[in-house]
Design a protein around this motif. Structure first.
Motif, PDB file in Angstrom:
ATOM      1  N   VAL A 149      10.208  34.952 -51.328  1.00 37.96           N
ATOM      2  CA  VAL A 149      11.231  36.093 -51.233  1.00 37.96           C
ATOM      3  C   VAL A 149      12.609  35.431 -51.290  1.00 37.96           C
ATOM      4  O   VAL A 149      13.452  35.812 -51.980  1.00 37.96           O
ATOM      5  CB  VAL A 149      11.160  36.786 -49.778  1.00 37.96           C
ATOM      6  CG1 VAL A 149      12.443  37.607 -49.402  1.00 37.96           C
ATOM      7  CG2 VAL A 149      10.022  37.634 -49.890  1.00 37.96           C
ATOM      8  N   ALA A 150      12.787  34.287 -50.567  1.00 39.88           N
ATOM      9  CA  ALA A 150      13.783  33.393 -50.737  1.00 39.88           C
ATOM     10  C   ALA A 150      14.254  33.146 -52.146  1.00 39.88           C
ATOM     11  O   ALA A 150      15.470  33.321 -52.779  1.00 39.88           O
ATOM     12  CB  ALA A 150      14.012  32.103 -49.962  1.00 39.88           C
ATOM     13  N   LEU A 151      13.364  32.682 -53.093  1.00 34.94           N
ATOM     14  CA  LEU A 151      13.346  32.306 -54.234  1.00 34.94           C
ATOM     15  C   LEU A 151      13.916  33.266 -55.097  1.00 34.94           C
ATOM     16  O   LEU A 151      15.032  33.377 -55.810  1.00 34.94           O
ATOM     17  CB  LEU A 151      12.304  31.783 -54.951  1.00 34.94           C
ATOM     18  CG  LEU A 151      11.975  30.087 -54.380  1.00 34.94           C
ATOM     19  CD1 LEU A 151      10.544  29.898 -54.839  1.00 34.94           C
ATOM     20  CD2 LEU A 151      13.080  29.071 -54.765  1.00 34.94           C
ATOM     21  N   THR A 152      13.308  34.636 -54.730  1.00 36.43           N
ATOM     22  CA  THR A 152      13.595  35.907 -55.676  1.00 36.43           C
ATOM     23  C   THR A 152      14.818  36.335 -55.526  1.00 36.43           C
ATOM     24  O   THR A 152      15.609  36.760 -56.298  1.00 36.43           O
ATOM     25  CB  THR A 152      12.353  36.831 -55.468  1.00 36.43           C
ATOM     26  OG1 THR A 152      11.183  36.420 -55.746  1.00 36.43           O
ATOM     27  CG2 THR A 152      12.603  38.124 -56.086  1.00 36.43           C
ATOM     28  N   GLU A 153      15.154  36.284 -54.044  1.00 39.69           N
ATOM     29  CA  GLU A 153      16.305  36.905 -53.850  1.00 39.69           C
ATOM     30  C   GLU A 153      17.667  36.026 -54.125  1.00 39.69           C
ATOM     31  O   GLU A 153      18.796  36.432 -54.407  1.00 39.69           O
ATOM     32  CB  GLU A 153      16.575  37.255 -52.395  1.00 39.69           C
ATOM     33  CG  GLU A 153      15.546  38.421 -51.737  1.00 39.69           C
ATOM     34  CD  GLU A 153      15.951  39.701 -52.474  1.00 39.69           C
ATOM     35  OE1 GLU A 153      16.965  40.179 -52.384  1.00 39.69           O
ATOM     36  OE2 GLU A 153      14.916  40.207 -53.256  1.00 39.69           O
ATOM     37  N   ALA A 154      17.554  34.620 -54.246  1.00 41.27           N
ATOM     38  CA  ALA A 154      18.477  33.837 -54.432  1.00 41.27           C
ATOM     39  C   ALA A 154      18.641  33.983 -56.193  1.00 41.27           C
ATOM     40  O   ALA A 154      19.689  33.914 -56.462  1.00 41.27           O
ATOM     41  CB  ALA A 154      17.742  32.202 -54.486  1.00 41.27           C
TER      42      ALA A 154
END
Length: 487
Positions: free
Chosen positions: A213-218
């Protein structure tokens, strides 16, 4: 263990190919149907999560189900995964809003996370390394055919029926695959029943989900969500480390991951996965936006990559005895940067055949590399660890795709900003999908050339890193690791 005396191997492999075809085609068929789905359900802002949500749960579930297959046997875990996948497919077809669709896709991803690693583990159980190379070539062909057939089938369904059928067509395939597994896959009784590390499985899933999720939202620039997800993932990772130290049967077997052949092969798969996602994401954009070719030509430049993959896998199988696993793995790793050189030398006047040649070489290299890496890992572990070992390699490749999507998106945005353009990656993708370029076409084409040139250098960098880690893989002689006898 799986016994070839009572198991009908050709029919089991047919079931494996059918089960994997469901997962493979589902990853491509939905791309064609999504505009129609969004038009009916709304929720355009959630568009990307229909894809990333599936990948999120699939990646997180892979390790967990690989471990469960080592504890409870392949057959019950695989049948459970197919049941979850089919149930979610039915529910997706009845989705009434985009958030509901995403929720059902998350469940579908869990089923896919069981099917892929356990199916490949069954192949590792049934066939020796000498036999397995040929079978891996067949399985690679499933993904290649699905990559070509999926978008075409999706367009046909949208044109002649409801979009729900892109999910419901999984039902007959899944039922047939399940029937074949039940009838023809026979496993001996296990000597012992080991406990399931449920807490570890939950914490691992939370850790990986938070990271993704962190990677996608980044990639979308939503930094508040990135901070929350990263913090949650860090807490879950700490708790996971504590849990795995005291668990009798940890879901993450540290001794397995620390073994040099497995660590090096998985690192190679991760870096290769990163390079490949850069190619598949941005090559069509370059061919269409910079070279000025049609979407069909752009698609063909990428299609030769998925055709080169099974060619490489088949060649690896036929030359296994002559060269050995390590040489095939290293050769595949070498072909990745060689293919990437074709992209960094692309210019606005370059022929599309140059892009296609680079794509073919990288696909061929991935066929050699991925096949050899998986067989090498399966060859050095006993039955009781083969599910976990197989899952670790698939997990590494999927995680590489997620990491790569974020890294290459950041590189592209940096290239656009460095060129002094107000054009964003999102606006470019929307314009290219609509068949045109925004604003002054020639100016935007120059900006795109500059930004994508940087992106292709990043693809070359990660390809070279994958080759370097492939060199760290030691020589592994062919020969089955000690099996656990059936009771």
């Amino acid at each position: 263990m799986t016994t070839s005396r009572t198991t009908r191997r050709p029919l089991v492999i047919a079931a494996v190919m059918a089960a994997m075809a469901m997962v493979a085609i589902e990853a491509t068929i939905i791309s064609t149907a999504m505009p129609g789905i969004v038009g009916e359900l709304g929720g355009l802002s959630l568009y990307a999560w229909v894809f990333s949500g599936f990948l999120l749960t699939q990646t997180a579930a892979t390790i967990v189900f690989g471990k469960l297959a080592d504890i409870h046997g392949r057959k019950p875990v695989l049948l459970t995964g197919i049941a979850v996948f089919l149930t979610a497919s039915v529910l997706c077809g009845f989705a009434w809003s985009m958030p509901v669709m995403i929720a059902f896709r998350l469940i579908q991803g869990i089923g896919a996370g069981a099917i892929q690693p356990v199916a490949l583990t069954i192949v590792g159980d049934l066939y020796t390394a000498q036999e397995r190379g040929r079978i891996q070539g067949f399985l690679a062909s499933v993904w290649a055919v699905s990559a070509v057939v999926g978008p075409v089938a999706g367009g046909f369904i949208i044109a002649h029926a409801s979009w729900s059928w892109i999910f419901w067509i999984n039902l007959p395939v899944g039922v047939v695959a399940s029937a074949l597994f039940i009838a023809f896959l026979h496993e001996g009784e296990r000597r012992e029943r080991r406990p399931v590390d449920a807490a570890g499985a939950a914490l691992f899933t939370l850790t990986v989900a938070s990271l993704m999720v962190a990677l996608t939202e980044a990639g979308e620039g939503r930094w508040s969500v990135v901070g929350i997800a990263a913090g949650l993932g860090l807490v879950a990772a700490v708790l996971l480390a504590v849990q795995e130290r005291r668990a009798r049967e940890p879901v993450i077997d540290a001794s397995l991951w620390r073994r040099r052949p497995i660590a090096a092969a998985n690192a190679t798969s991760l870096l290769a996965g990163m390079a490949l996602i850069g190619l598949t994401t941005f090559l069509p954009m370059y061919v269409q936006g910079v070279l000025g070719q049609t979407p069909i030509v752009a698609g063909m430049a990428l299609t030769v990559m998925v055709l080169g993959w099974p060619m490489g896998a088949t060649l690896a199988a036929r030359n296994l005895h002559r060269f050995g696993l390590r040489r095939i793995l290293v050769t595949g790793g070498l072909l990745l940067p060689l293919g990437a050189l074709a992209f960094v030398t692309l210019q606005p006047g370059s022929p599309p055949a140059q892009a296609g040649a680079g794509s073919l070489i990288m696909g061929f290299g991935m066929g050699l590399l991925s096949n050899a890496a998986l067989m090498l890992i399966q060859e050095i572990v006993p039955w009781t660890q083969r599910g976990s070992a197989t899952a670790s390699n698939i997990f590494s490749r999927n995680l590489g795709s997620t990491l790569g999507a974020t890294v290459f998106g950041a590189v592209l945005n940096h290239g656009l900003a460095a060129a002094g353009s107000t054009v964003t990656a999102d606006s470019l993708q929307q314009a290219l999908a609509a068949g045109g370029l925004p604003g002054e076409a020639e100016t935007v084409r120059q900006v795109l050339q500059h930004a994508l040139h940087q992106t292709f250098w990043a693809v070359l960098l990660f390809s070279a890193a994958a080759f370097a880690t492939a060199l760290l893989v030691p020589h592994i002689p062919l020969g089955r690791a000690r099996e656990v006898p059936a009771e």
